[in-house]
Design a protein around this motif. Structure first.
Motif, PDB file in Angstrom:
ATOM      1  N   CYS A 119      58.763  24.137  22.833  1.00 36.76           N
ATOM      2  CA  CYS A 119      58.468  23.798  21.444  1.00 36.76           C
ATOM      3  C   CYS A 119      57.338  24.645  20.868  1.00 36.76           C
ATOM      4  O   CYS A 119      57.136  24.701  19.665  1.00 36.76           O
ATOM      5  CB  CYS A 119      58.064  22.329  21.328  1.00 36.76           C
ATOM      6  N   GLY A 177      58.186  14.282  22.965  1.00 40.72           N
ATOM      7  CA  GLY A 177      58.536  15.461  22.194  1.00 40.72           C
ATOM      8  C   GLY A 177      57.375  16.029  21.414  1.00 40.72           C
ATOM      9  O   GLY A 177      56.242  15.532  21.471  1.00 40.72           O
ATOM     10  N   CYS A 178      57.702  17.067  20.660  1.00 37.40           N
ATOM     11  CA  CYS A 178      56.699  17.796  19.909  1.00 37.40           C
ATOM     12  C   CYS A 178      56.416  17.086  18.586  1.00 37.40           C
ATOM     13  O   CYS A 178      56.998  16.056  18.275  1.00 37.40           O
ATOM     14  CB  CYS A 178      57.174  19.219  19.663  1.00 37.40           C
ATOM     15  N   ALA A 179      55.540  17.680  17.809  1.00 40.48           N
ATOM     16  CA  ALA A 179      55.110  17.064  16.556  1.00 40.48           C
ATOM     17  C   ALA A 179      56.288  16.771  15.623  1.00 40.48           C
ATOM     18  O   ALA A 179      56.351  15.696  15.025  1.00 40.48           O
ATOM     19  CB  ALA A 179      54.104  17.974  15.868  1.00 40.48           C
ATOM     20  N   ILE A 238      58.244  13.720  16.878  1.00 36.76           N
ATOM     21  CA  ILE A 238      57.518  12.465  16.665  1.00 36.76           C
ATOM     22  C   ILE A 238      57.523  12.085  15.182  1.00 36.76           C
ATOM     23  O   ILE A 238      57.828  10.943  14.811  1.00 36.76           O
ATOM     24  CB  ILE A 238      56.060  12.583  17.190  1.00 36.76           C
ATOM     25  N   GLU A 263      53.315  20.958  22.892  1.00 36.21           N
ATOM     26  CA  GLU A 263      52.959  21.264  21.508  1.00 36.21           C
ATOM     27  C   GLU A 263      52.267  20.073  20.843  1.00 36.21           C
ATOM     28  O   GLU A 263      51.358  20.248  20.033  1.00 36.21           O
ATOM     29  CB  GLU A 263      54.197  21.687  20.700  1.00 36.21           C
ATOM     30  N   SER A 264      52.702  18.868  21.218  1.00 35.89           N
ATOM     31  CA  SER A 264      52.008  17.679  20.709  1.00 35.89           C
ATOM     32  C   SER A 264      50.558  17.663  21.186  1.00 35.89           C
ATOM     33  O   SER A 264      49.650  17.298  20.446  1.00 35.89           O
ATOM     34  CB  SER A 264      52.706  16.405  21.189  1.00 35.89           C
ATOM     35  N   HIS A 282      57.268  21.857  29.870  1.00 38.53           N
ATOM     36  CA  HIS A 282      57.089  21.034  28.671  1.00 38.53           C
ATOM     37  C   HIS A 282      55.670  20.491  28.531  1.00 38.53           C
ATOM     38  O   HIS A 282      55.118  20.452  27.446  1.00 38.53           O
ATOM     39  CB  HIS A 282      58.066  19.860  28.763  1.00 38.53           C
ATOM     40  N   LEU A 306      48.523  20.439  19.343  1.00 38.83           N
ATOM     41  CA  LEU A 306      48.251  20.086  17.938  1.00 38.83           C
ATOM     42  C   LEU A 306      47.130  19.036  17.844  1.00 38.83           C
ATOM     43  O   LEU A 306      46.219  19.152  17.027  1.00 38.83           O
ATOM     44  CB  LEU A 306      49.537  19.590  17.263  1.00 38.83           C
ATOM     45  N   ILE A 309      53.598   6.456  24.056  1.00 40.54           N
ATOM     46  CA  ILE A 309      54.826   6.463  23.246  1.00 40.54           C
ATOM     47  C   ILE A 309      55.957   7.237  23.925  1.00 40.54           C
ATOM     48  O   ILE A 309      56.985   7.515  23.323  1.00 40.54           O
ATOM     49  CB  ILE A 309      54.583   7.021  21.821  1.00 40.54           C
ATOM     50  N   GLU A 340      54.529  16.161  25.963  1.00 36.96           N
ATOM     51  CA  GLU A 340      54.988  17.479  25.526  1.00 36.96           C
ATOM     52  C   GLU A 340      53.803  18.329  25.081  1.00 36.96           C
ATOM     53  O   GLU A 340      52.892  17.842  24.419  1.00 36.96           O
ATOM     54  CB  GLU A 340      56.002  17.284  24.384  1.00 36.96           C
TER      55      GLU A 340
END
Lengths: 390, 211
Positions: free
Chosen positions: A327, B62-64, B67, A308-309, A349, A312, A382, A306
């Protein structure tokens, strides 16, 4: 603590060039009169000269004459002015239909939607999986009520360049006005309005190391257009509001500072980014066209993770980029551009947009790709999707 | 550096706890769908005597927020009985994380749903669903609220994709306002079948598309 952010989001904003600031300063501290005071005192004449010289510089990069350039507060205002101004001038004479592409940036897209609410009809033309406009669909969408076609020159997210000449020829033949949003191509890819019959062009200083909140609209002489903000008679009575002379001067300086060598260098950063991402990271998709593309943009989807992960994690390592992931956005909507090129939420995504500028280096690119490789591997480890698909 | 998240969110995001896949879990929950965004899988290992969650793992696409919430949820659930773990709320998880930006609620709720769905899966597989409730249209509809509509990013019930539900002697028919050749038809169908066929008295699930 990192002492320096590697900023690779130059499609969103750019660092101001000091030389631009130096050019602007005298118009804040010495020549701060308004241009319309030219008949009152000499400082007004100096101000007017500064403004007109900036206008001439900007027009020359477009193959236009100076009086065809209206200075504005940027991309959003220019595109609003072009579309609403022409619609207002032609509704009674011609009709209430406009045409835009599905992947326009918000100033054009949401102006079209706003006109729809007022009873206008809008068609949103499809693009190919690479983001290239379907010319046949455009041609068949134009009807006798069509007042304006607005198709961007370069895309803000995936960098795809449209064949403006072919689009302009279709519009010319059908006798319909054409506006193009050139925010992401102006000075990076040449546009010559003396050769291509485009009627209105949106430009902005913020993408080329100029000041933010400054842009311009090219309006071909004779184009029917109404003023859409009421006020004074500035800009030959085409745009009301105090002229931003320091901004105009800064924009002109920013235009002058872009060189063909710089554009070549940006293209080398783009190509290196795409090459390393494709060769060194499995399961990636290039978004946008491989060949019809602005030099300063690379956009890649890293599947099964994803966005945004990723951004970041990248931020924690000192890299700034953006993603088309839902996101990432306040609206929680996936990028309409990625959806428009036939992608799904999954493709949006995991997309990252790398946009390059004057202050980036090849080391920056290598640094971010090294980081992306590790981060993608870490997030895929993950991800419930990865094992199934790898 | 400045971040839009609390220290604790960032900590769980950087070093998620209990992460990974579990082989032969006693219960498994999968929420969200890849076609529409975030997705989270939760795996449980439950002590058959005490019903205590001995081990829990998660995976996230998924996003932060997703998680970090999944990570904290696994910490909260571990060592609790399944009945206690069921009570873990989204509010509790976000408070534990020191808050989340409001716009991120959607992504973090998914993690809580993942745990609940894993517990439900465990209960169904181990005959623990108390006073077995017969499957009705309402039961099916509630389940379908966990199937996402990738075009909207919201579930297929809320976005009115589901036009009719028939339940008759273990056979469930679900009518969708979607053509069978739609790009997401197969993904949605698969998702629906997965969610419905595990109901204890359901023997057949049919997804019927519009023309």
């Amino acid at each position: 603590m990192l002492d320096k952010t590697v900023y690779l989001d130059n499609a969103a904003s750019t660092r101001l060039d000091e030389r631009v600031l130096d050019a602007m300063k005298p118009y804040y501290f010495d020549t701060y009169a308004v241009a319309t005071s030219e008949f009152g005192y000499s400082m007004g004449i100096d101000a007017k000269e500064g403004l007109e010289s900036a206008r001439a510089t900007i027009s020359s990069f477009l193959g236009a004459t100076a009086d065809e350039i209206v200075l504005t507060s940027g991309e959003t205002e220019s595109s609003n002015m072009a579309i609403k101004g022409v619609a207002s001038a032609l509704t009674k004479k011609k009709g209430n239909h406009i045409i835009v592409s599905k992947i326009e940036d918000f100033p054009v897209l949401n102006t079209a939607r706003a006109l729809e609410k007022q009873g206008y009809k809008a068609d949103y033309i499809s693009v190919s999986p690479e983001g290239v406009l379907d010319l046949e669909e455009l041609e068949s969408a134009i009807n006798e009520n069509t007042t304006l076609v607005s198709i961007q020159h370069a895309n803000q997210e995936i960098g795809t360049l449209q064949d403006l000449k072919a689009i302009a020829e279709i519009c010319k033949e059908k006798d319909v006005l054409l506006h193009t949003d050139a925010t992401h191509s102006f000075t990076r890819v040449p546009i010559d309005v003396s050769k291509i019959p485009v009627d209105l062009v949106t430009m902005s200083a913020h993408t080329i190391h100029g000041p933010r909140g400054v842009g311009a609209l090219y309006i071909r002489e004779g184009t029917p257009i109404h003023k859409w903000m009421d006020g004074g008679f500035q800009e030959s009575n085409r745009r009301a509001g105090l002229e931003n002379i320091p901004g105009a001067v800064g924009f002109a300086k920013a235009v002058e500072l872009v060189t063909p060598e710089e554009n070549k260098f940006l293209a080398s950063l783009r190509d290196h980014t795409i090459k390393r991402a494709e060769e060194e990271v499995p399961h990636v998709t290039l978004n946008g066209s491989r060949h019809q593309r602005v030099p300063q943009n690379a956009n890649v989807t890293f599947h099964y993770v994803e966005g945004e992960s990723m951004t970041l994690h990248l931020d924690m390592r000192g890299f700034a980029v953006s993603t088309g992931s839902a996101c990432f956005s306040r609206s929680l909507e996936a990028s309409h551009v990625i959806m428009g090129i036939g992608g799904n939420h999954e493709r949006a995504h995991g997309s990252l947009r790398f946009s390059f500028g004057r202050y980036n280096t090849m080391d920056d690119v290598d640094g971010i790709i090294d980081a992306v490789k590790e981060i993608v591997a870490q997030l895929r480890a993950i991800s419930p999707l990865y094992e199934k698909n790898k | 550096m400045k971040f839009p998240y609390s220290e604790k969110v960032l900590e769980h995001f950087k070093n998620p706890r209990n992460v990974g896949k579990m082989e032969n879990p006693d219960g498994k929950g999968l929420e969200g769908s890849p076609a529409c965004g975030d997705m989270v899988a939760v795996y449980l290992q439950v002590n058959p005597e005490t019903k205590v969650i001995d081990d829990v793992k998660f995976e996230s696409y998924g996003c932060a927020s997703n998680i970090a919430t999944a990570s904290i949820i696994t910490e909260l659930a571990k060592g609790k009985t399944i009945d206690e773990a069921k009570e873990i709320s989204w509010k509790q998880a976000t408070e534990e994380l020191g808050g989340l930006p409001p716009v991120k609620a959607h992504c973090s709720v998914l993690a809580v749903e993942g745990l609940r769905s894993a517990i439900r899966d465990y209960e169904e597989k181990h005959g623990l669903v108390s006073a077995k409730e017969p499957t009705t249209e309402v039961v099916v509809r509630n389940r379908l609220k966990h199937v996402m509509n990738p075009m909207a990013g919201l579930d297929i019930v809320r976005t009115e994709l589901v036009t009719k539900i028939d339940v008759k002697e273990g056979s469930v028919r679900i009518l969708l306002d979607l053509p069978s050749n739609h790009q997401f038809a197969a993904a949605i169908r698969e998702d629906i079948i997965e969610k419905i066929q595990s109901l204890w008295d359901v023997t057949e699930v049919k997804v019927i598309f519009a023309e």
